[in-house]
Scaffold this active site. Structure first.
Site, PDB file in Angstrom:
ATOM      1  N   LYS A   1      -1.804   2.966   3.143  1.00 28.31           N
ATOM      2  CA  LYS A   1      -2.882   2.513   4.032  1.00 28.31           C
ATOM      3  C   LYS A   1      -4.278   2.764   3.463  1.00 28.31           C
ATOM      4  O   LYS A   1      -5.240   2.103   3.865  1.00 28.31           O
ATOM      5  CB  LYS A   1      -2.752   3.207   5.386  1.00 28.31           C
TER       6      LYS A   1
ATOM      7  N   SER B   1       6.379   3.434   1.405  1.00 24.61           N
ATOM      8  CA  SER B   1       5.044   3.205   1.947  1.00 24.61           C
ATOM      9  C   SER B   1       4.323   4.462   2.396  1.00 24.61           C
ATOM     10  O   SER B   1       3.097   4.466   2.505  1.00 24.61           O
ATOM     11  CB  SER B   1       5.113   2.205   3.107  1.00 24.61           C
TER      12      SER B   1
END
Length: 318
Positions: A51, A301
């Site tokens: 992110k 991720s």
């Protein structure tokens, strides 16, 4: 793809823009796995998740006078932490609206970066963030449905394709669709032989259903909170991300809760990598059907996992 809101040129520009702050994470061979699997270790970013790419790109793209008024977002954890990190680096205020159900480790990590954290019911976090934006004159940095955020996330796919050739499949965890949209645009432009496959928990498979129906299908928000993969609890794929996914993603597969936890444990034991449940989705899908994906890259991720969840994945607690 010309009518989509993000181009490979946008992603290339983002790669230059964020280079000073974002780690070029390693692409690691998973020699312990069957077949030919590689791991893109985004859990090694400074905030423990991919992110950071989108948050840094979006905040750097703001006009200086707009940026100076501060930024606000809503997030289950990793995006909020990324915005807090990027805002601190830019010297501006950040307000992060987090769901009351958020993992405590993510809440505390976000506060530690100097952001103001407002807790709200999960179904109201977007409403609360919008109210803060209006009251304080801040700029909203959405967690996925924003062209600059998507462009930033897509930079990891460019790195993958620069580091490894002849890739058959890139496996990508899916929440609101920001990551897989950026990956899809980059892969489709730079490697026509490579397919992009998204992975969702079976308990939060709104994107799978949306693709199958040709329109955005919204799940009950409370129902998505059944999955341990907290980063994927978004009840509906984004308005911007959905047409990109339709144009660039081959399919969405799902994995169950046991397979997700097993993948977390396997990554810790065999790869020596800590992945949160959302981050391990891609590996769970690969291990379920390794022959399906050929030479594959699984995007890890994120790695911001609550210790009790990690202990459970390692079989240290019932």
């Amino acid at each position: 793809m010309s009518d989509l809101e993000v181009s490979v040129g946008d992603i290339r520009a983002a790669q230059v823009r964020i280079a000073g702050d974002v780690v070029r994470t390693p692409l690691l061979p998973a020699s312990w796995a069957p077949g030919d699997l590689w791991l893109k270790a985004e859990n090694l970013q400074p905030i423990g998740a991919f992110k950071l790419r989108g948050a840094v790109n979006a905040i750097r793209r703001l006009d200086p006078d707009v940026r100076a008024r501060g930024v606000v977002t809503h997030s289950s954890g990793n995006h909020g932490r990324a915005v807090a990190w990027a805002a601190r680096a830019a010297g501006v205020r950040a307000v992060i609206v987090m769901p009351e159900e958020a993992m405590p480790v993510k809440v505390e990590a976000t506060r530690a970066l100097g952001a103001e954290v407002i807790m709200a019911p999960g179904v109201r976090r977007e409403t609360v963030a919008d109210a803060v934006r209006a009251e304080r004159g801040m700029t909203l940095i959405p967690p996925f449905d924003h062209a600059d955020v998507i462009s930033g996330q897509g930079t990891l796919a460019v790195e993958i394709l620069e580091d490894l050739t002849d890739i058959d499949t890139v496996l990508v965890p899916v929440g609101g669709g920001g990551l897989i949209s950026g990956v899809g645009v980059a892969v489709n432009a730079l490697s026509h032989r490579t397919r992009v496959v998204g992975v969702e928990p079976s308990l939060a498979a709104d994107t799978r259903d949306s693709l199958a129906n040709g329109r955005r299908i919204e799940w009950d928000a409370q129902a998505t909170y059944r999955t341990i993969a907290d980063g994927t609890r978004t009840p509906v794929v984004g308005e911007i991300t959905f047409p990109i996914i339709q144009a660039t993603v081959e399919e969405i597969v799902t994995v169950d809760e046991d397979d997700i936890l097993a993948a977390v444990g396997t990554l810790a034991r065999r790869a020596h990598l800590v992945a949160e449940p959302s981050g391990a989705l891609s590996v769970a899908a690969y291990l379920a059907e390794p022959r399906k994906y050929g030479r594959a890259v699984a995007v890890l991720s994120g790695g911001n996992i609550d210790p009790p969840v990690l202990a459970r994945a390692l079989g240290l607690t019932p």
